[in-house]
Design a protein around this motif. Structure first.
Motif, short mmCIF file in Angstrom:
data_model
loop_
_atom_site.label_atom_id
_atom_site.label_comp_id
_atom_site.label_asym_id
_atom_site.label_seq_id
_atom_site.Cartn_x
_atom_site.Cartn_y
_atom_site.Cartn_z
N ALA A 114 0.82 -1.22 0.00
CA ALA A 114 0.00 0.00 0.00
C ALA A 114 0.85 1.27 0.00
O ALA A 114 0.38 2.34 -0.38
CB ALA A 114 -0.94 0.00 1.20
N GLN B 35 -7.42 3.24 -5.35
CA GLN B 35 -8.32 3.98 -6.24
C GLN B 35 -7.76 4.11 -7.65
O GLN B 35 -8.47 3.98 -8.63
CB GLN B 35 -8.45 5.43 -5.75
N MET C 117 -9.85 3.45 4.94
CA MET C 117 -8.75 2.88 4.18
C MET C 117 -7.43 2.98 4.97
O MET C 117 -6.64 2.04 4.98
CB MET C 117 -8.63 3.62 2.84
N VAL D 294 -4.66 -0.09 5.76
CA VAL D 294 -3.31 -0.22 5.20
C VAL D 294 -2.18 0.02 6.21
O VAL D 294 -1.06 -0.40 5.98
CB VAL D 294 -3.10 0.69 3.96
N CYS D 295 -2.47 0.68 7.33
CA CYS D 295 -1.39 1.00 8.27
C CYS D 295 -0.83 -0.27 8.93
O CYS D 295 -1.57 -1.02 9.55
CB CYS D 295 -1.89 1.95 9.36
N CYS E 102 5.68 5.32 6.46
CA CYS E 102 5.77 4.54 5.21
C CYS E 102 4.95 5.18 4.11
O CYS E 102 5.21 4.97 2.94
CB CYS E 102 5.34 3.09 5.45
N GLY E 103 3.92 5.94 4.51
CA GLY E 103 3.14 6.68 3.51
C GLY E 103 1.98 5.92 2.92
O GLY E 103 1.30 6.43 2.02
N ALA E 104 1.72 4.69 3.40
CA ALA E 104 0.62 3.89 2.83
C ALA E 104 -0.73 4.59 2.99
O ALA E 104 -1.54 4.60 2.06
CB ALA E 104 0.58 2.51 3.49
N THR F 251 -1.04 7.62 0.59
CA THR F 251 -1.16 7.15 -0.79
C THR F 251 -2.58 6.68 -1.09
O THR F 251 -3.06 6.80 -2.20
CB THR F 251 -0.17 5.99 -1.05
N ASN F 252 -3.24 6.13 -0.06
CA ASN F 252 -4.55 5.53 -0.29
C ASN F 252 -5.72 6.34 0.25
O ASN F 252 -6.85 5.86 0.22
CB ASN F 252 -4.57 4.11 0.28
N PRO G 286 -8.60 8.74 -0.09
CA PRO G 286 -9.32 9.26 -1.26
C PRO G 286 -9.58 10.76 -1.18
O PRO G 286 -9.86 11.38 -2.20
CB PRO G 286 -10.64 8.48 -1.24
N PRO H 122 6.92 10.72 3.31
CA PRO H 122 7.31 9.32 3.36
C PRO H 122 8.82 9.17 3.17
O PRO H 122 9.47 9.99 2.54
CB PRO H 122 6.56 8.70 2.18
#
Lengths: 372, 96
Positions: A163, A169, B25, B29-30, B53-55, B58-59, B61, B69
């Motif tokens: 991720a 998306q 989300m 993802v974390c 980490c930036g997950a 990035t996700n 919305p 990151p």
């Protein structure tokens, strides 16, 4: 017609090799982990074994020892396990062979597709961090493998740790496939699938067990081999300096002691600190390595006590301390919980101190030769 | 991962409450369970557990999450200091 010589008949006629498999192609070699091929509307898809052979295990050991670790990969593309049909789930992974082996080992008894991305032979998390395991790479691979013609559904199971590099998306926008975030570890995939693609909270969290830490140590050690050679040369040169300007005998005898202290520092920082990480007090790695360095440094001085004076002992402890602290600090990159802001903060304080300790080691050690 | 705590108060993670849509989300993802969703809003429950980490960002919305990151790797940071960001070993394929 002349009769053929006896030897020639003997060598050609009695036995044949097996006929070539219909899947062999000129210029390619079938992978040993492929057991069969499954027909799909697009092309035959290799079906991989879920048990590791001795060659795979040997490859894992080699990689863990940092032998051609950067070129241990499988060809990207679509693979499968069992007898998948168009409704079977699709697991997406990296093309580092170590990653691929860990994944397929956990898939026995399942019927699934595996989409292997081209992550340039890097594991899932690191390649996601480098944006090689990326949204673009997922979209490209889905298209390149014509996945939409192989499966009837539009879902991809991605490892959670990807991720960092993949936006769910954007994947949906790019190729129409919905991303379902799978568990962190491959051994949770079966319960994840049985549970209707839902991960329990503990499946979503990284761990860093004793075993997970210890397997990383050999690579840490191989990375120090080259600097160690320089360290050895410098140790001999420094140890020879004394009232006689330079004594070869002293270089050898005292040099060995200094090298012993340096090697102790390496073991202290790259083996002991990682292995005992959670049990060593303090949070900064440089300090953790400093603590193990002080203890092991005291140990080496105790062993060599009869050959040392006070100044020499102090020099060796500084040497072990500086190297151990530096090595432990470098282990930050191998852990799954250190942030860049944190490591940078730690380094700004630690590196000057490590340099001072290193300088003290040189000054005190060389000085001790004049104190006799 | 409660056994492993790194430095406190350093993470660049920021969550903008107003733009959060509560999709959850980030919670999924974390890898360190830094966020949870309560009453349709994400909440940072363990800021010091964040490893940047930036997950999540990035996700997200709705771009409600901001984090710089990076990899928490001393070797990569040294390499960046010495050779600059582009030439550093981590953007190539050298160590991890």
């Amino acid at each position: 017609m002349q009769p053929k010589p006896a030897e020639e008949i003997a060598c050609c006629e009695p036995s044949y090799g097996p006929q070539s498999s219909p899947y062999e192609r000129s210029g390619y070699r079938l992978c040993l982990f492929v057991e069969d091929f499954v027909q799909t509307p697009v092309r035959p898809v290799p079906k991989v074994k879920t048990d590791l052979s001795s060659i795979d295990i040997f490859g894992t050991i080699k990689t863990r020892l940092n032998i051609s670790r950067m070129n241990y990969k499988v060809a990207p593309g679509l693979y499968c396990v069992g007898n998948p049909n168009p409704k079977s789930p699709v697991l997406v992974t990296a093309n580092y062979k170590l990653t691929f082996d860990v994944l397929r080992k956990q898939l026995s008894g399942l019927d699934v597709w595996i989409l292997v991305l081209d992550t340039q032979g890097i594991n899932v998390w690191c390649s996601a961090g480098k944006r090689i395991f990326s949204t673009e790479e997922v979209v490209r691979s889905v298209r390149h493998s014509c996945l939409d013609q192989v499966v009837a559904h539009r879902k991809l199971i991605l490892p959670q740790l990807s991720a960092t590099g993949v936006s769910a998306q954007q994947v949906k926008k790019g190729c129409g496939f919905e991303v379902v975030w799978g568990p962190v570890r491959a051994n949770d995939i079966k319960p994840f699938l049985d549970n209707g693609m839902k991960a329990e909270p503990e499946m979503r969290q990284v761990t860093f067990s004793f075993r997970e830490r210890v397997v990383l140590i050999p690579v840490e050690l191989t990375q120090i081999l080259k600097p160690l050679l320089w360290l050895i040369v410098i140790a001999f040169l420094l140890s020879g300096i004394g009232w006689d300007v330079f004594s070869i005998k002293a270089a050898w005898l005292r040099g060995l002691m200094l090298i012993a202290a340096a090697v102790t520092g390496i073991i202290s920082g790259a083996v002991l600190a990682p292995a005992f990480l959670p049990w060593i007090p303090t949070r900064t790695f440089a300090l953790k390595g400093g603590i193990t360095g002080l203890i092991t440094g005291a140990g080496i001085v105790w062993l060599l006590w009869e050959k040392l004076d006070g100044w020499g002992a102090l020099g060796l402890i500084f040497c072990t301390l500086a190297i151990s602290s530096y090595m432990a600090m470098n282990f930050t990159g191998s852990t799954p919980f250190t942030s860049m802001s944190g490591v940078e903060k730690e380094m700004r304080k630690a590196i000057p101190l490590q340099m001072i300790a290193g300088l003290m080691a040189v000054v005190v050690w060389v000085g001790s030769a004049f104190a006799r | 991962m409660k056994d492993f705590r790194y430095l406190s108060g350093v993470s660049t993670l920021k969550l903008d409450d107003a733009s959060c849509v509560g999709c959850g989300m980030c919670e999924i993802v974390c890898p360190h369970r830094v966020m949870t969703v309560e009453n349709h809003k994400a909440k940072v429950v363990d800021h010091d557990g964040c490893m940047e980490c930036g997950a999540c960002a990035t996700n997200c919305p709705s771009n409600a999450i901001a984090v710089t990151p990076g990899v928490g790797c001393a070797a990569a940071i040294i390499s960046t200091w010495l050779k600059g960001k582009e030439a550093s070993s981590c953007s190539g394929v050298k160590c991890c």
